[in-house]
Design a protein around this motif. Structure first.
Motif, PDB file in Angstrom:
ATOM      1  N   PRO A  20       0.872  -1.254   0.257  1.00 10.46           N
ATOM      2  CA  PRO A  20      -0.023   0.072  -0.313  1.00 10.46           C
ATOM      3  C   PRO A  20       1.178   1.473  -0.635  1.00 10.46           C
ATOM      4  CG  PRO A  20      -0.086  -0.574   2.206  1.00 10.46           C
ATOM      5  CD  PRO A  20       0.418  -1.676   1.135  1.00 10.46           C
ATOM      6  N   ASP A  21       2.354   1.188   0.750  1.00  7.69           N
ATOM      7  CA  ASP A  21       2.310   2.253   0.772  1.00  7.69           C
ATOM      8  C   ASP A  21       3.377   2.611  -0.477  1.00  7.69           C
ATOM      9  OD1 ASP A  21       4.313  -0.135   0.864  1.00  7.69           O
ATOM     10  OD2 ASP A  21       5.692   0.940   2.834  1.00  7.69           O
ATOM     11  N   GLU A  22       3.502   1.299  -1.463  1.00  7.12           N
ATOM     12  CA  GLU A  22       4.135   2.042  -2.974  1.00  7.12           C
ATOM     13  C   GLU A  22       3.039   2.110  -3.678  1.00  7.12           C
ATOM     14  OE1 GLU A  22       7.524  -0.275  -6.095  1.00  7.12           O
ATOM     15  OE2 GLU A  22       7.133  -1.191  -4.471  1.00  7.12           O
ATOM     16  N   ALA A  23       1.865   1.615  -3.599  1.00  9.24           N
ATOM     17  CA  ALA A  23       1.085   2.034  -4.567  1.00  9.24           C
ATOM     18  C   ALA A  23       0.813   3.763  -4.180  1.00  9.24           C
ATOM     19  CB  ALA A  23       0.027   1.515  -4.267  1.00  9.24           C
ATOM     20  N   LEU A  24       0.670   4.092  -2.637  1.00  6.77           N
ATOM     21  CA  LEU A  24       0.330   5.025  -3.304  1.00  6.77           C
ATOM     22  C   LEU A  24       1.029   6.820  -3.435  1.00  6.77           C
ATOM     23  CD1 LEU A  24      -1.884   6.922  -1.542  1.00  6.77           C
ATOM     24  CD2 LEU A  24      -0.519   7.157   0.425  1.00  6.77           C
ATOM     25  N   ARG A  25       2.434   6.579  -3.230  1.00 10.24           N
ATOM     26  CA  ARG A  25       3.408   6.992  -3.702  1.00 10.24           C
ATOM     27  C   ARG A  25       3.414   6.939  -5.427  1.00 10.24           C
ATOM     28  NH1 ARG A  25       7.178   4.556  -1.090  1.00 10.24           N
ATOM     29  NH2 ARG A  25       7.354   3.119  -2.698  1.00 10.24           N
ATOM     30  N   THR A  26       2.742   5.768  -6.270  1.00 14.46           N
ATOM     31  CA  THR A  26       3.073   5.400  -7.233  1.00 14.46           C
ATOM     32  C   THR A  26       1.761   6.506  -8.384  1.00 14.46           C
ATOM     33  OG1 THR A  26       3.443   3.197  -7.330  1.00 14.46           O
ATOM     34  CG2 THR A  26       2.323   4.353  -9.023  1.00 14.46           C
ATOM     35  N   TYR A  27       0.607   6.803  -7.236  1.00 17.63           N
ATOM     36  CA  TYR A  27      -0.768   7.733  -7.257  1.00 17.63           C
ATOM     37  C   TYR A  27       0.257   9.148  -6.951  1.00 17.63           C
ATOM     38  CZ  TYR A  27      -3.792   4.737  -8.765  1.00 17.63           C
ATOM     39  OH  TYR A  27      -4.462   3.082  -9.425  1.00 17.63           O
ATOM     40  N   THR A  28       0.824   9.295  -5.950  1.00 19.23           N
ATOM     41  CA  THR A  28       1.494  11.036  -5.577  1.00 19.23           C
ATOM     42  C   THR A  28       2.914  10.803  -6.246  1.00 19.23           C
ATOM     43  OG1 THR A  28       2.069   9.737  -4.059  1.00 19.23           O
ATOM     44  CG2 THR A  28      -0.001  11.231  -4.133  1.00 19.23           C
ATOM     45  N   ALA A  29       4.101  11.199  -5.913  1.00 14.94           N
ATOM     46  CA  ALA A  29       5.204  11.930  -6.486  1.00 14.94           C
ATOM     47  C   ALA A  29       5.621  11.318  -7.015  1.00 14.94           C
ATOM     48  CB  ALA A  29       6.105  11.096  -5.231  1.00 14.94           C
ATOM     49  N   ASP A  30       5.113   9.673  -7.605  1.00 14.65           N
ATOM     50  CA  ASP A  30       6.158   8.939  -8.428  1.00 14.65           C
ATOM     51  C   ASP A  30       5.579   9.373 -10.088  1.00 14.65           C
ATOM     52  OD1 ASP A  30       7.691   8.051  -7.023  1.00 14.65           O
ATOM     53  OD2 ASP A  30       7.098   5.842  -6.950  1.00 14.65           O
ATOM     54  N   ALA A  31       4.188   9.529 -10.072  1.00 20.66           N
ATOM     55  CA  ALA A  31       2.932  10.875 -11.672  1.00 20.66           C
ATOM     56  C   ALA A  31       3.879  11.607 -11.221  1.00 20.66           C
ATOM     57  CB  ALA A  31       2.113   9.832 -10.961  1.00 20.66           C
ATOM     58  N   GLN A  34       6.877  10.928 -13.569  1.00 21.80           N
ATOM     59  CA  GLN A  34       6.870  11.123 -14.825  1.00 21.80           C
ATOM     60  C   GLN A  34       6.685  11.700 -15.577  1.00 21.80           C
ATOM     61  OE1 GLN A  34       3.812   7.614 -15.063  1.00 21.80           O
ATOM     62  NE2 GLN A  34       4.435   7.334 -16.813  1.00 21.80           N
ATOM     63  N   ASP A  35       5.948  12.816 -15.090  1.00 21.37           N
ATOM     64  CA  ASP A  35       5.269  13.363 -15.781  1.00 21.37           C
ATOM     65  C   ASP A  35       6.733  15.019 -15.583  1.00 21.37           C
ATOM     66  OD1 ASP A  35       3.130  12.544 -16.586  1.00 21.37           O
ATOM     67  OD2 ASP A  35       1.529  13.674 -14.989  1.00 21.37           O
ATOM     68  N   PHE A  36       7.815  15.204 -15.186  1.00 14.00           N
ATOM     69  CA  PHE A  36       8.602  16.180 -15.198  1.00 14.00           C
ATOM     70  C   PHE A  36       8.144  16.942 -13.960  1.00 14.00           C
ATOM     71  CE2 PHE A  36       9.634  13.478 -19.301  1.00 14.00           C
ATOM     72  CZ  PHE A  36      10.601  13.023 -18.877  1.00 14.00           C
ATOM     73  N   ALA A  37       7.107  16.475 -12.985  1.00 14.99           N
ATOM     74  CA  ALA A  37       6.540  17.939 -11.987  1.00 14.99           C
ATOM     75  C   ALA A  37       7.059  17.850 -11.023  1.00 14.99           C
ATOM     76  CB  ALA A  37       5.243  17.593 -12.892  1.00 14.99           C
ATOM     77  N   SER A  43       4.072  15.907  -4.109  1.00 16.28           N
ATOM     78  CA  SER A  43       3.674  15.479  -2.491  1.00 16.28           C
ATOM     79  C   SER A  43       3.793  17.204  -1.927  1.00 16.28           C
ATOM     80  CB  SER A  43       5.618  15.313  -1.964  1.00 16.28           C
ATOM     81  OG  SER A  43       6.477  16.609  -2.761  1.00 16.28           O
ATOM     82  N   LEU A  44       3.489  17.143  -0.634  1.00 14.89           N
ATOM     83  CA  LEU A  44       2.941  17.668   0.408  1.00 14.89           C
ATOM     84  C   LEU A  44       3.978  18.948   0.711  1.00 14.89           C
ATOM     85  CD1 LEU A  44       0.044  16.400   2.478  1.00 14.89           C
ATOM     86  CD2 LEU A  44       0.086  18.196   0.780  1.00 14.89           C
TER      87      LEU A  44
END
Length: 88
Positions: A20-31, A34-37, A43-44
């Motif tokens: 679950p921690d990796e999945a949450l990161r996948t939808y937030t910081a990692d996404a 990936q968008d170079f943003a 992240s907060l």
């Protein structure tokens, strides 16, 4: 991501499950990365754009099949509260 289970119940690629921690990161910081943003979102942090929702439960400690169940208690979009659940 967590169960690799289809709607029909078939498990596809069980060895590709993530926690679950990796999945949450996948939808937030990692996404954002990936968008170079990731320098302005993902992240907060002070100075970063943030849309968020607050759930009435802890996703990291919720049974996988119950993750859709916690109610949304607060939603912030573009810096404005757009949803706030009644406490009653």
């Amino acid at each position: 991501m967590l169960t690799r289970q289809t709607r029909s119940g078939r498990v596809s690629g069980p060895d590709q499950r993530i926690g679950p921690d990796e999945a949450l990161r996948t939808y937030t910081a990692d996404a954002a990365w990936q968008d170079f943003a990731d320098d302005w979102k993902g992240s907060l942090e002070v100075g970063k754009a943030t849309d968020l929702c607050v759930l009435g439960g802890d996703l990291l400690h919720t049974a996988q099949h119950d993750i859709p169940s916690p109610p949304v208690t607060l939603t912030v979009f573009d810096g404005r509260v757009v949803h706030e659940a009644d406490e009653g």
